[in-house]
Motif scaffolding. Structure first.
Motif, short mmCIF file in Angstrom:
data_model
loop_
_atom_site.label_atom_id
_atom_site.label_comp_id
_atom_site.label_asym_id
_atom_site.label_seq_id
_atom_site.Cartn_x
_atom_site.Cartn_y
_atom_site.Cartn_z
N PRO A 1 0.59 -1.25 0.49
CA PRO A 1 0.21 0.10 -0.12
C PRO A 1 0.69 1.50 -0.11
O PRO A 1 2.14 1.16 0.13
CB PRO A 1 -0.76 -0.12 1.12
N TYR A 2 0.53 2.21 -0.61
CA TYR A 2 1.42 3.52 -0.77
C TYR A 2 -0.04 4.92 -0.88
O TYR A 2 -0.79 4.28 -0.56
CB TYR A 2 2.09 3.62 -2.06
N LYS A 3 0.82 5.85 -1.00
CA LYS A 3 -0.78 7.11 -1.72
C LYS A 3 -0.92 7.36 -3.17
O LYS A 3 -1.85 8.20 -3.28
CB LYS A 3 -0.05 8.31 -0.94
N SER A 4 -0.32 6.95 -4.04
CA SER A 4 -0.68 6.24 -5.21
C SER A 4 -0.63 5.05 -5.55
O SER A 4 0.15 4.03 -4.75
CB SER A 4 -0.16 7.76 -5.36
N SER A 5 -0.86 5.11 -6.88
CA SER A 5 -0.29 3.60 -7.75
C SER A 5 0.53 3.43 -8.61
O SER A 5 0.17 4.34 -9.35
CB SER A 5 -2.28 3.34 -8.22
N HIS A 6 1.20 2.29 -8.48
CA HIS A 6 2.14 2.27 -9.47
C HIS A 6 2.52 1.01 -9.54
O HIS A 6 2.44 0.07 -8.74
CB HIS A 6 3.32 3.07 -8.86
N PRO A 7 3.17 0.35 -10.55
CA PRO A 7 4.00 -0.65 -10.79
C PRO A 7 4.78 -1.53 -10.31
O PRO A 7 4.85 -2.79 -10.21
CB PRO A 7 3.72 -0.97 -12.58
N SER A 8 5.37 -0.18 -9.87
CA SER A 8 7.04 -0.95 -9.93
C SER A 8 7.01 -0.09 -7.53
O SER A 8 6.52 1.07 -8.08
CB SER A 8 7.56 -0.41 -10.40
N MET A 9 8.35 -0.08 -7.51
CA MET A 9 8.88 1.05 -6.46
C MET A 9 9.87 1.62 -6.19
O MET A 9 11.00 0.09 -7.29
CB MET A 9 8.58 0.27 -4.68
N GLN B 1 16.15 -10.41 -7.62
CA GLN B 1 16.99 -10.56 -7.66
C GLN B 1 17.25 -11.97 -8.82
O GLN B 1 18.45 -12.30 -9.26
CB GLN B 1 18.46 -10.02 -7.18
N ALA B 2 16.68 -13.01 -8.03
CA ALA B 2 16.38 -14.15 -8.09
C ALA B 2 15.80 -14.54 -9.12
O ALA B 2 15.64 -15.59 -9.36
CB ALA B 2 16.29 -15.39 -6.41
N ILE B 3 14.38 -14.12 -8.75
CA ILE B 3 13.17 -14.71 -9.81
C ILE B 3 12.72 -13.85 -10.32
O ILE B 3 12.36 -12.67 -9.51
CB ILE B 3 12.16 -15.79 -9.25
N PRO B 4 11.55 -13.73 -11.75
CA PRO B 4 11.03 -12.87 -11.76
C PRO B 4 10.08 -12.40 -10.79
O PRO B 4 9.46 -12.97 -10.65
CB PRO B 4 10.16 -13.08 -13.17
N GLY B 5 10.63 -10.93 -10.66
CA GLY B 5 9.39 -10.30 -9.02
C GLY B 5 7.97 -9.04 -9.63
O GLY B 5 8.76 -8.43 -10.03
N LEU B 6 7.36 -8.98 -8.72
CA LEU B 6 6.53 -7.74 -9.15
C LEU B 6 5.80 -7.57 -7.56
O LEU B 6 5.93 -7.71 -6.77
CB LEU B 6 5.21 -7.57 -9.44
N HIS B 7 6.55 -6.04 -7.31
CA HIS B 7 6.08 -4.88 -5.99
C HIS B 7 5.60 -4.02 -6.52
O HIS B 7 5.66 -2.93 -6.65
CB HIS B 7 7.51 -4.75 -5.45
N GLY B 8 4.15 -3.88 -7.33
CA GLY B 8 3.42 -2.83 -7.27
C GLY B 8 3.09 -2.15 -6.12
O GLY B 8 2.87 -2.81 -5.20
N MET B 9 1.86 -1.46 -6.48
CA MET B 9 2.29 -0.20 -5.12
C MET B 9 0.64 0.39 -5.41
O MET B 9 0.04 0.38 -6.30
CB MET B 9 2.61 1.29 -4.93
N LEU B 10 -0.56 -0.27 -4.42
CA LEU B 10 -1.69 0.62 -4.51
C LEU B 10 -2.17 1.93 -3.56
O LEU B 10 -1.85 1.12 -2.73
CB LEU B 10 -2.40 -0.43 -4.21
#
Ligand code: ZN
Ligand code: ZN
Length: 395
Positions: free
Chosen positions: A158-166, A326-335
């Motif tokens: 969670p965040y103050k805005s929504s983004h596909p990455s951080m 860094q080890a496997i394909p990853g996603l850290h999205g933000m909403l």
């Protein structure tokens, strides 16, 4: 195999059915904050809920008592997709990083996909990762092989805005303690060697170093032992320091040795001895993955969220998800759960238990479930995510 649109409609409907239970879980974790490695209740509640939905749960994976790995096999072979849950709170601030929202977005994705896995090809994992706040739980789990066989690992913060990455920084920390010679501060100061002076000079050295480093560097420290009484030359004094930079190569190869020389120099100047313990689990920067980020944007937009690219000028943080990516394909999205509040503030803690936080639990669960479903249904998306990972990491 079913059509994606049909699967997404069933994910949405499933989450409506699970809404009360999922939000009850989010509020319960929010109201009972547990700091790193002590997330006993959160871990128990999450694993019970997943078990009740046919997941096979391993508790205490990777040697971490509050970690877990919940598994649900699909129909036939396909990718293994891991949805990650964080659930630790901050000392004194409760869930001011909103990890109760992360936990229930991840569990909610499991709830939504559980009735569908019999029609999807692949394996769904929900992995409980303790101690993101400074404990590096994911680093321990990676080293212990808990992520072995995972093709993609996805989570949302969670965040103050929504983004596909951080925007992230690699980060590492040191426990630094100085040992000198105690003496009566008035009667015989010349016999003392002042450990607190070493700490003070180390702080001054960090501030001098700050002028000759890249703009993206962050260095910050606290005093953890400053002596016992003003009339005793402190025999011991200690500090905890963190350094961060945009990439691990600069942090570990350039900055860290210079910072360690600051600590050694402070000891030399004061005639004390220094003991340096560098973090065993430094946090690495996130490897971006454009195909997974595009999937995030598709699914978050579908749920009515306004998604914009992450602006590095907006501030950067560090996460042990960087090591996973860094080890496997990853996603850290933000909403978004608020328009203004930033993580690690009292206002963000309130937002993490608010109606808007609740809406983000449901939307985030739908987004994670949607991405996972797409990975199960579309071998091309999985292949693209792997190709992007290979291009970024050379692996
Ligand atoms: Zn945090
Ligand atoms: Zn966080």
């Amino acid at each position: 195999m079913p059509q994606l649109d049909d699967v997404l409609a069933r994910i949405d409907a499933g989450l409506e059915q699970e809404r009360d239970e999922l939000l009850g879980l989010a509020h319960r974790i929010h109201a009972h904050p547990e700091v790193r490695f002590e997330e006993v209740q959160a871990s128990a509640w999450l694993t019970e809920a997943l078990e009740a939905r046919a997941f096979t749960v391993e508790r205490g994976v990777g040697g971490l008592p509050t970690a877990f790995r919940a598994r649900l096999e699909g129909r036939g072979s396909g990718p293994t997709v891991a949805v990650l849950c964080e659930y630790d709170a901050l000392p004194g601030l409760g869930h001011a990083c909103g990890h109760n929202v992360i936990a229930t977005m991840g569990a909610g994705a499991g709830f939504a996909l559980a009735p569908l896995m019999g029609e999807l090809a692949g394996t769904l994992l929900v992995i409980g990762t303790p101690a993101e706040e400074g404990g590096g739980g994911k680093v321990t789990l990676l080293e212990a092989g808990v992520f072995d066989g995972v093709d993609a690992a996805i989570m949302i913060h969670p965040y103050k805005s929504s983004h596909p990455s951080m925007g992230t920084l690699a980060a590492t920390r040191w426990d630094v303690s100085f040992r000198g010679v105690p003496a009566h501060a008035a009667m015989a100061p010349h016999l003392g060697r002042n450990a607190l002076d070493a700490v003070r000079l180390a702080f001054a050295g960090i501030d001098a170093l700050r002028q000759q480093v890249r703009d993206d560097v962050r260095m910050h420290a606290i005093v953890t032992d400053g002596g016992a009484a003003a009339n005793i030359i402190p025999e011991t004094a200690s500090m905890n320091a963190i350094a961060r930079a945009r990439d691990g190569a600069y942090l570990f190869d350039d900055l860290a040795p210079r910072l360690e020389n600051v600590f050694r120099g402070a000891a030399l100047m004061t005639g004390t001895e220094v003991d340096l313990t560098a973090s065993a689990a430094p946090y690495l920067e996130i490897v971006d993955n454009a195909p997974l980020e595009a999937a995030f944007t598709r699914h978050a937009t579908r749920r009515g969220r306004s998604v914009t690219p992450y602006d590095m000028a907006d501030g950067t943080g560090s996460t042990d998800m960087g090591n996973v990516s860094q080890a496997i394909p990853g996603l850290h999205g933000m909403l978004d759960i608020d328009d203004a509040a930033l993580p690690h503030t009292a206002a963000f803690e309130v937002a993490a238990g608010s109606p808007r936080g609740d809406a983000t639990v449901i939307d985030g669960a739908a987004v994670l479930a949607g991405i996972a479903a797409e990975l199960f249904l579309d071998p091309d998306l999985m292949a693209q995510a792997k190709a992007a990972f290979a291009e970024a990491t050379g692996r």
